[in-house]
Scaffold this motif. Sequence first.
Motif, short mmCIF file in Angstrom:
data_model
loop_
_atom_site.label_atom_id
_atom_site.label_comp_id
_atom_site.label_asym_id
_atom_site.label_seq_id
_atom_site.Cartn_x
_atom_site.Cartn_y
_atom_site.Cartn_z
N VAL A 1 2.48 -3.54 1.87
CA VAL A 1 1.35 -2.86 1.23
C VAL A 1 0.72 -3.79 0.20
O VAL A 1 1.42 -4.50 -0.53
CB VAL A 1 1.82 -1.56 0.56
CG1 VAL A 1 0.66 -0.88 -0.19
CG2 VAL A 1 2.42 -0.61 1.60
N PHE A 2 -0.62 -3.78 0.15
CA PHE A 2 -1.36 -4.64 -0.76
C PHE A 2 -2.44 -3.84 -1.48
O PHE A 2 -3.06 -2.96 -0.89
CB PHE A 2 -2.03 -5.80 0.01
CG PHE A 2 -1.09 -6.59 0.86
CD1 PHE A 2 -0.38 -7.67 0.34
CD2 PHE A 2 -0.88 -6.24 2.20
CE1 PHE A 2 0.50 -8.40 1.13
CE2 PHE A 2 0.00 -6.96 3.00
CZ PHE A 2 0.69 -8.04 2.46
N PHE A 3 -2.66 -4.15 -2.76
CA PHE A 3 -3.81 -3.59 -3.47
C PHE A 3 -5.08 -4.14 -2.84
O PHE A 3 -5.13 -5.33 -2.47
CB PHE A 3 -3.76 -3.93 -4.95
CG PHE A 3 -2.71 -3.15 -5.71
CD1 PHE A 3 -2.96 -1.84 -6.12
CD2 PHE A 3 -1.47 -3.70 -6.00
CE1 PHE A 3 -2.01 -1.11 -6.80
CE2 PHE A 3 -0.50 -2.98 -6.67
CZ PHE A 3 -0.77 -1.68 -7.07
N TRP A 4 -6.10 -3.29 -2.74
CA TRP A 4 -7.33 -3.71 -2.07
C TRP A 4 -8.52 -3.00 -2.72
O TRP A 4 -8.66 -1.79 -2.60
CB TRP A 4 -7.26 -3.37 -0.58
CG TRP A 4 -8.21 -4.17 0.27
CD1 TRP A 4 -9.48 -3.84 0.64
CD2 TRP A 4 -7.95 -5.45 0.85
NE1 TRP A 4 -10.03 -4.82 1.42
CE2 TRP A 4 -9.11 -5.83 1.57
CE3 TRP A 4 -6.86 -6.31 0.83
CZ2 TRP A 4 -9.21 -7.03 2.27
CZ3 TRP A 4 -6.93 -7.52 1.53
CH2 TRP A 4 -8.10 -7.87 2.22
N HIS B 1 -4.05 2.28 3.78
CA HIS B 1 -2.72 2.79 3.42
C HIS B 1 -2.81 4.30 3.23
O HIS B 1 -2.69 4.84 2.12
CB HIS B 1 -2.23 2.11 2.15
CG HIS B 1 -0.83 2.49 1.76
ND1 HIS B 1 0.23 2.47 2.63
CD2 HIS B 1 -0.32 2.93 0.57
CE1 HIS B 1 1.33 2.86 2.02
NE2 HIS B 1 1.03 3.16 0.78
N ARG C 1 -2.32 -1.68 4.21
CA ARG C 1 -1.00 -2.17 4.64
C ARG C 1 -1.10 -2.93 5.95
O ARG C 1 -1.98 -2.67 6.79
CB ARG C 1 0.01 -1.05 4.72
CG ARG C 1 -0.11 -0.07 5.84
CD ARG C 1 1.12 0.84 5.83
NE ARG C 1 1.10 1.83 6.89
CZ ARG C 1 0.68 3.08 6.73
NH1 ARG C 1 0.20 3.48 5.56
NH2 ARG C 1 0.72 3.92 7.74
N GLU D 1 -2.87 5.86 -0.49
CA GLU D 1 -3.79 5.52 -1.57
C GLU D 1 -4.98 4.72 -1.05
O GLU D 1 -4.82 3.77 -0.29
CB GLU D 1 -3.06 4.71 -2.64
CG GLU D 1 -1.89 5.45 -3.27
CD GLU D 1 -1.14 4.60 -4.28
OE1 GLU D 1 -1.77 4.18 -5.27
OE2 GLU D 1 0.05 4.33 -4.05
N ARG E 1 -6.93 2.70 -2.63
CA ARG E 1 -7.02 1.35 -3.15
C ARG E 1 -5.85 0.47 -2.73
O ARG E 1 -5.52 -0.51 -3.39
CB ARG E 1 -7.18 1.37 -4.67
CG ARG E 1 -8.61 1.73 -5.06
CD ARG E 1 -8.86 1.66 -6.53
NE ARG E 1 -10.28 1.60 -6.83
CZ ARG E 1 -10.82 1.90 -8.00
NH1 ARG E 1 -10.05 2.27 -8.99
NH2 ARG E 1 -12.12 1.81 -8.19
N LYS E 2 -5.24 0.83 -1.61
CA LYS E 2 -4.20 0.00 -1.02
C LYS E 2 -4.43 -0.08 0.49
O LYS E 2 -5.00 0.85 1.09
CB LYS E 2 -2.80 0.57 -1.30
CG LYS E 2 -2.39 0.48 -2.77
CD LYS E 2 -0.99 1.03 -2.98
CE LYS E 2 -0.59 0.94 -4.45
NZ LYS E 2 0.76 1.52 -4.70
#
Length: 237
Positions: free
Chosen positions: A123-126, A145, A115, A110, A112-113
């Motif tokens: 994994v982080f939203f970004w 990610h 890692r 994705e 908008r993620k």
Amino acid sequence: MGYTKKRLVVLSGAGMSADSGIRTFRDEDGLWEGHDVMEVASPAGYHRNPELVLDFYNQRRRQLKSVAPNAGHQALAELEAAFEVNIVTQNVDDLHERAGSSRVLHLHGELRKVRSTGPGAEVFFWEDDLALEDRCPKGYPMRPHIVWFGEEVPLLQPASTCVQQADLLLIVGTSMQVYPAAGLVHYKRTGVPLYFIDPRPQVLPGDFDGLEIIAERAAVGVPTLVRQLLGKGSGTF
């Protein structure tokens, strides 16, 4: 006794989002926004030039903020009123979710993620640009990610199980010629209806049992099929 919704599984690819203005790269010259895909979508490319790769995905992330779900995405979301819909997508955008689909599995990661490159690969939203100096909470550099060429597809097993359990299968905007994602269609049970939507379908009616081909782009073919399915009232049994 209540009704049980039929399980409808969607396999979507780049053509699903093309009508939203997101460019595909396999159609013509193998370039993705002017780059050889191996430069920006492979571990070797990342190790060679991480700044180029991060900039590439930063641009894609910015572009994603400027586009919107098209009629095809919206129609799939409407199907949840009558079906248990699971979407397995090769796309890294979030247009299915923004249209309202609630169960989306992203085979290739994705946008908008991000890692961590450290242990556990958290994994982080970004939402914004990712820079070389950005670090996860444990101090490790982070990467997009995205499942790059040559990397394992960790969600392939749950995706195959999903297809195996489908009562209806819809393939839209993907040639289903590139493995391992292309192999998912072979998990379809005999007798399960299969709808294939693509303006240039690379399948023939005899290739799969129960196959119906709709030679339209996603924003046209998907709403047409959804109206047909909802009109039949075939979402329950």
